[in-house]
Enzyme design. Sequence first.
Site, PDB file in Angstrom:
ATOM      1  N   ARG A   1     -35.274   0.817 -11.566  1.00  0.00           N
ATOM      2  CA  ARG A   1     -35.037  -0.609 -11.777  1.00  0.00           C
ATOM      3  C   ARG A   1     -35.459  -1.355 -10.519  1.00  0.00           C
ATOM      4  NH1 ARG A   1     -30.192  -4.100 -10.449  1.00  0.00           N
ATOM      5  NH2 ARG A   1     -30.350  -5.903 -11.797  1.00  0.00           N
TER       6      ARG A   1
ATOM      7  N   HIS B   1     -34.043 -11.665  -9.318  1.00  0.00           N
ATOM      8  CA  HIS B   1     -32.967 -11.129  -8.481  1.00  0.00           C
ATOM      9  C   HIS B   1     -32.857 -12.035  -7.244  1.00  0.00           C
ATOM     10  CE1 HIS B   1     -30.548  -7.245  -7.653  1.00  0.00           C
ATOM     11  NE2 HIS B   1     -30.245  -8.076  -6.672  1.00  0.00           N
TER      12      HIS B   1
ATOM     13  N   GLU C   1     -27.055 -10.738 -12.051  1.00  0.00           N
ATOM     14  CA  GLU C   1     -25.791 -11.278 -11.547  1.00  0.00           C
ATOM     15  C   GLU C   1     -25.790 -12.794 -11.342  1.00  0.00           C
ATOM     16  OE1 GLU C   1     -24.319  -9.286  -8.104  1.00  0.00           O
ATOM     17  OE2 GLU C   1     -24.294  -7.329  -9.074  1.00  0.00           O
TER      18      GLU C   1
ATOM     19  N   ASN D   1     -23.360  -4.226 -13.698  1.00  0.00           N
ATOM     20  CA  ASN D   1     -23.293  -3.793 -12.301  1.00  0.00           C
ATOM     21  C   ASN D   1     -21.830  -3.637 -11.927  1.00  0.00           C
ATOM     22  OD1 ASN D   1     -26.008  -4.315 -12.468  1.00  0.00           O
ATOM     23  ND2 ASN D   1     -26.029  -5.964 -10.962  1.00  0.00           N
TER      24      ASN D   1
ATOM     25  N   TYR E   1     -19.080  -2.276  -8.953  1.00  0.00           N
ATOM     26  CA  TYR E   1     -18.830  -1.777  -7.602  1.00  0.00           C
ATOM     27  C   TYR E   1     -17.368  -1.505  -7.309  1.00  0.00           C
ATOM     28  CZ  TYR E   1     -23.613  -2.836  -6.230  1.00  0.00           C
ATOM     29  OH  TYR E   1     -24.976  -2.836  -6.132  1.00  0.00           O
TER      30      TYR E   1
ATOM     31  N   GLU F   1     -26.340  -1.176 -11.655  1.00  0.00           N
ATOM     32  CA  GLU F   1     -25.991  -1.028 -10.239  1.00  0.00           C
ATOM     33  C   GLU F   1     -24.623  -0.396 -10.121  1.00  0.00           C
ATOM     34  OE1 GLU F   1     -26.306  -4.391  -7.543  1.00  0.00           O
ATOM     35  OE2 GLU F   1     -28.085  -5.118  -8.590  1.00  0.00           O
TER      36      GLU F   1
HETATM   37  C1  GBH Z   1     -25.069  -6.632  -5.886  1.00  0.00           C
HETATM   38  O1  GBH Z   1     -24.093  -7.623  -5.873  1.00  0.00           O
HETATM   39  C2  GBH Z   1     -26.464  -7.192  -5.797  1.00  0.00           C
HETATM   40  O2  GBH Z   1     -27.069  -7.260  -7.063  1.00  0.00           O
HETATM   41  C3  GBH Z   1     -27.358  -6.451  -4.851  1.00  0.00           C
HETATM   42  O3  GBH Z   1     -28.494  -7.192  -4.596  1.00  0.00           O
HETATM   43  C4  GBH Z   1     -26.580  -6.113  -3.589  1.00  0.00           C
HETATM   44  O4  GBH Z   1     -27.379  -5.527  -2.614  1.00  0.00           O
HETATM   45  C5  GBH Z   1     -25.477  -5.180  -3.968  1.00  0.00           C
HETATM   46  O5  GBH Z   1     -24.692  -5.693  -4.980  1.00  0.00           O
HETATM   47  C6  GBH Z   1     -24.542  -4.812  -2.827  1.00  0.00           C
HETATM   48  O6  GBH Z   1     -23.840  -5.928  -2.370  1.00  0.00           O
HETATM   49  O7  GBH Z   1     -17.067 -11.974  -0.293  1.00  0.00           O
HETATM   50  O8  GBH Z   1     -15.298 -11.477  -1.877  1.00  0.00           O
HETATM   51  O9  GBH Z   1     -16.714 -13.392  -2.253  1.00  0.00           O
HETATM   52  C7  GBH Z   1     -22.766  -7.108  -5.876  1.00  0.00           C
HETATM   53  C8  GBH Z   1     -21.726  -8.114  -6.212  1.00  0.00           C
HETATM   54  C9  GBH Z   1     -20.809 -10.179  -5.637  1.00  0.00           C
HETATM   55  C10 GBH Z   1     -20.687  -8.377  -4.076  1.00  0.00           C
HETATM   56  C11 GBH Z   1     -20.443 -11.153  -4.531  1.00  0.00           C
HETATM   57  C12 GBH Z   1     -20.310  -9.329  -2.987  1.00  0.00           C
HETATM   58  C13 GBH Z   1     -19.090 -11.353  -2.546  1.00  0.00           C
HETATM   59  C14 GBH Z   1     -17.629 -11.035  -2.580  1.00  0.00           C
HETATM   60  N1  GBH Z   1     -21.468  -9.013  -5.110  1.00  0.00           N
HETATM   61  N2  GBH Z   1     -19.638 -10.464  -3.555  1.00  0.00           N
HETATM   62  S1  GBH Z   1     -16.619 -12.056  -1.687  1.00  0.00           S
END
Ligand code: GBH
Length: 490
Positions: free
Chosen positions: A97, A142, A187, A327, A329, A394
């Site tokens: 991807r 993106h 996202e 995605n 995490y 992701e």
């Molecule tokens: C993804 O976002 C992205 O798609 C990717 O590009 C990136 O490299 C990867 O994750 C790792 O970060 O500070 O509490 O407000 C992940 C989701 C949403 C994570 C926004 C960070 C900020 C959280 N992201 N978030 S906060």
Amino acid sequence: MKFQTVCFFILVTTGFAEFPDGFLFPDDFLLGAATASYQIEGGWDADGKGDNIWDTLTHERPQYVDDHSSGDVADDSYHLYLEDVKLLKAMGAQWYRFSISWARILPEGHDNYVNQPGIDYYNNLINCLLDNGIEPMVTMYHWDLPQRLQDLGGWPNWVLATYSENYARVLFKNFGDRVKLWQTFNEPQTFMDGYCSDTGMAPSINAPGIGDYLTAHTVILAHANIYRLYEREFKQQQQGKVGIALNIQWCEPETSDDVDACDRYYQFNFGIFAHPILSEEGDYPSVENERVDNNSAQEGYTTSRLPKFTQEEVTFRKGTLDFMGHNFYTAVRGREGVRGGSPSRSRDSGMIRFLDPKWPGSASSWLRVVPWGFRNTLNRIAKEYGNPPVLVTENGFSDYGGLNDTYRVLYYTEHLKEMLKAIHEDGVNVIGYTAWSLVDNFEWLRGYTEKFGVYEVDFNDPSRPRTPKESAKVLTEIFKTRRIPDRFLD
Ligand code: GBH
């Protein structure tokens, strides 16, 4: 399109410990890795590429990025893509991807001028992937909006729903004979924040509770335009699939009184995009409509800060999804309460989210390791939207670097186990997975300080050498044996 109704069933009554075959991947399940254009390509002004909003942010306001770095060179994948394909091949990845840089293809954002070297670059990458038996999945957007379109207001301007359809047409025309998996947006929940604060993500516009909703609205219209365009002009010949990548964190209620608060977290962050596309009503979640309309009125706005869809738009858009990109995490805890400035999305949602200190951390302040949240989220999507096919696009873990990335290995094995439980025990229709990320890369406002790659990249060496971490080796073993190795089952 309609999805099968959910059939939740228990395959085995014994636990997984006694049923290790539960940790096998289904035969047609796709395993691979993911990246994004601005985070890896470099070549920021190579061969006619136009500027995008991340070029602008990193060049004009370098202090916004922790280490004052940029994606000017990044992993130099613009020149080293053959290396990337080698890594994927070595891992036994079945799919890759990656995203396309809009301004590399259309330097001004518009389709009146197509930059041929940009087309050539992606043609070379796609052909090389296919020569190696790796299926390409393209994310069209993106986060790297051409600066010229930001100059016109960026995503809050609805004309971008048309301009992005024009961009998509260029992509389908040039690559659709070989690319069969498309994601319109990555996202939107995250990049809408670029319109919430003048110190945040690009383009750093300070219009919370307004710019973010306008962005969501344009993105939903754009997604539908692109899906219908494909259906009308390309699908019959090209036979591909079009989806979107939505992120959501599992929300664990603080007490039994906070279940609704977590539900609103979910609706305000995932439902806001999934509901208009997949629900019967074809509209924003009703709880979101009500709360934003009420708050807007109380705040003295004549027009709700959350835009409305016309009936025509609802009909045009409903069902515009062949698969859900997800995605995942981490998780948050949630409770009832009001937090955030007036106006803001956070305030509108009427919930407070926080991190559970008991959950193990990572290099990223927001990323706690909560693998069971993954299974819960997958189940939630399946239940709420009729068990659509899900591609996990992701999932990954950050640290500060090093080849012995034991915690990343555990992160992957535990999350993959939870995903397999969702598939085999709960009947969730997950059909593929890509690890974030293939290589260490430019982590947006964190620059190069937080590492997500399974291959280490030496950013001090002009040739940007890539070296496998322990996690790359374990994922290789998993991709090739198509099971979780016994030593990770207890
Ligand atoms: C993804 O976002 C992205 O798609 C990717 O590009 C990136 O490299 C990867 O994750 C790792 O970060 O500070 O509490 O407000 C992940 C989701 C949403 C994570 C926004 C960070 C900020 C959280 N992201 N978030 S906060």
